[in-house]
Design an enzyme around this catalytic site. Structure first.
Site, PDB file in Angstrom:
ATOM      1  N   VAL A  14       0.828  -1.212   0.000  1.00 57.43           N
ATOM      2  CA  VAL A  14       0.000   0.000   0.000  1.00 57.43           C
ATOM      3  C   VAL A  14       0.857   1.253   0.000  1.00 57.43           C
ATOM      4  CG1 VAL A  14      -1.784   1.296   1.226  1.00 57.43           C
ATOM      5  CG2 VAL A  14      -1.898  -1.201   1.144  1.00 57.43           C
ATOM      6  N   ARG A  45      11.342  -0.543   7.839  1.00 61.56           N
ATOM      7  CA  ARG A  45      12.072  -1.404   8.769  1.00 61.56           C
ATOM      8  C   ARG A  45      13.539  -1.540   8.383  1.00 61.56           C
ATOM      9  NH1 ARG A  45       8.040  -6.603   9.747  1.00 61.56           N
ATOM     10  NH2 ARG A  45       6.357  -5.479  10.817  1.00 61.56           N
ATOM     11  N   LYS A 105      -7.328  -1.496  10.405  1.00 59.39           N
ATOM     12  CA  LYS A 105      -8.606  -1.940  10.975  1.00 59.39           C
ATOM     13  C   LYS A 105      -8.424  -2.679  12.299  1.00 59.39           C
ATOM     14  CE  LYS A 105      -7.453  -5.481   7.979  1.00 59.39           C
ATOM     15  NZ  LYS A 105      -6.681  -5.371   6.727  1.00 59.39           N
ATOM     16  N   VAL A 132     -11.607  -0.361   5.832  1.00 63.29           N
ATOM     17  CA  VAL A 132     -12.678  -1.303   5.499  1.00 63.29           C
ATOM     18  C   VAL A 132     -12.986  -1.222   4.010  1.00 63.29           C
ATOM     19  CG1 VAL A 132     -15.069  -2.017   5.917  1.00 63.29           C
ATOM     20  CG2 VAL A 132     -13.701  -1.066   7.797  1.00 63.29           C
ATOM     21  N   LYS A 205     -13.374  -5.351  10.812  1.00 65.49           N
ATOM     22  CA  LYS A 205     -14.116  -4.443   9.934  1.00 65.49           C
ATOM     23  C   LYS A 205     -15.569  -4.307  10.376  1.00 65.49           C
ATOM     24  CE  LYS A 205     -11.118  -5.583   6.036  1.00 65.49           C
ATOM     25  NZ  LYS A 205     -10.966  -6.345   4.773  1.00 65.49           N
TER      26      LYS A 205
END
Length: 431
Positions: A14, A45, A105, A132, A205
């Site tokens: 994402v 990371r 979520k 969601v 969700k």
């Protein structure tokens, strides 16, 4: 105009797409917000890891806390997921008056109240459309567009992985294991698919959806949860023969008296004529039923880098506009403070398959047990003979506690060799 500086936590599937869209649509985003959006840094990371997109090395840092607490950062985007360190980083940002856009979520469902309170006291925004159903505009309609209405029920498919698996089992006759392996090969399922196939993802969700729909706080542990790992090819074929399809559903429903609501995630049979039955592959779809607006359906890609990044950028534009205007978006609405009623009080219907002895009086004994627990039978049919004898029963609506007591009683009857399957039925109110 002075740019708004954005800190990004995470550069995975994402996060990399968020960076791409920020670069490709920079001019359009600036025009929509009213000021340029400038990437101030990206917390990762490992610095040397190969990434899906080229990022200026000067922007990369492993010190996420230092990034989100920088004085020049206006907005923080969190797409690393999980509970920690995401919670601590978001709280650090909000406590310093920064606005936050998150897709997390699990964190919202576990400790959303703490995040909302931090946003209120820090005078920042907390937006979470991407948490969601990916790119589907769903939370903002619940939070804002339907704020003047009374939502009665939210029902839908909110996990693309399980929908893909069940769809393949239905369309090809594949076993659960084979369908899961195919989903993993195509990237729809993680190497460890537990969060998806056991319903944890959908439950988180559902908690978020119920909180927005009913103006009450809901935690993930208050959601009744069942996964799909016990669904067999035989179950799917049996449902298909009856004109049904099995889906993992998230269901949030207000009680008839309006004083409480139920939140549950479990597999259910729905008629093939129902719009949700046609939701294929890894897509999501959600029905919202409100008193004045009636039935609304939201459909689209529920996961993936680009769709989720689209929802993140939508929130980013809204948050940016608010900061320039010196305002905030809507706060958490919990004024109703309704109780979440237990699953046992939830009224449902069931499809029950019983392996029974092939002799006279079997149906009478079974029917007597159903009547004892006030569970009315809608339809019943017998399949097979001898050792293959089976009763297939569909009930009228009854409380889940009554249905559970009935199933327990059936297992104690000498004439019942096994309760072959029990599946809730949704989307058909004729019963």
């Amino acid at each position: 105009m002075k740019p708004l500086k954005v800190a990004l936590l995470g550069c995975g599937v994402v996060g990399s797409q968020v960076i791409r869209l920020l670069h490709e649509q920079a001019d359009d985003l600036a025009a929509r917000v009213g000021a340029p959006l400038e990437l101030a840094g990206v917390a990762v990371r490992r610095l040397g890891r190969k990434r899906d997109i080229d990022v200026d090395p000067a922007l990369l840092t492993t010190d996420a806390e230092a990034l989100v607490t920088r004085d020049d950062v206006d907005i923080v985007i969190e797409v690393i997921g999980g509970i920690e360190p995401a919670r601590s980083l978001i709280l650090a940002a909000l406590s310093r008056g920064k606005s936050v856009v998150t897709a997390n979520k699990a964190l919202l469902a576990e400790d959303g109240s703490t995040l909302h309170e931090a946003a209120r006291t820090g005078n920042g925004d907390l937006y979470f459309e991407a948490s969601v159903a990916g790119a589907i505009p769903l939370l903002r309609p619940l939070r804002e567009s339907l704020a003047g209405d009374r939502v009665k029920r939210v029902l839908g498919i909110v996990n693309g992985t399980t929908n893909y698996i069940l769809d393949k089992m239905d369309s090809t006759g594949a076993s659960f294991t084979d369908a899961l392996e195919e989903a993993q090969t195509l990237g729809y399922a993680e190497a460890d698919p537990t969060a998806d196939v056991e319903g944890f993802d959908a439950a988180a969700k559902a908690a978020i959806l119920a909180g927005l729909a009913f103006h009450s706080r809901v935690r993930a542990d208050e959601v009744h949860r069942e996964g799909i790992t016990e669904i067999t090819a035989t179950d799917v074929a049996s449902a298909k023969a009856m004109g049904y399809v099995i889906k993992l559903l998230a269901i949030c429903a207000r009680s008839d008296d309006g004083r409480s609501f139920g939140v549950r995630v479990h597999p259910a049979m729905i008629p093939r004529s129902h719009p949700l039955a046609g939701v294929r592959e890894a897509y999501n779809a959600v029905f919202v039923e409100a008193e004045s607006a009636g039935q609304l359906m939201f459909y689209g890609k529920g996961a993936g880098g680009a769709p989720t990044a689209s929802a993140v950028l939508g929130d980013l534009v809204a948050v940016g506009r608010n900061r320039l205007a010196g305002t905030r978006g809507p706060e958490e609405s919990t004024y109703a403070d309704l109780a979440v009623h237990p699953m046992g009080e939830t009224v449902t219907r069931c499809h029950v398959a019983l392996d029974v002895a092939d002799k006279p009086g079997v149906l009478a004994q079974v029917a007597e047990l159903f009547a004892k627990h006030d569970v009315s039978i809608q339809t019943v049919r017998q399949e097979g003979r001898g050792d293959d004898a089976q009763l297939v029963i569909v009930t009228h609506r009854a409380t889940d506690a009554a249905l559970s007591a009935t199933m327990a009683g059936l297992r104690e009857l000498d004439i019942v060799r096994a309760v072959a399957s029990v599946m809730r039925v949704e989307g058909d109110e004729q019963g």
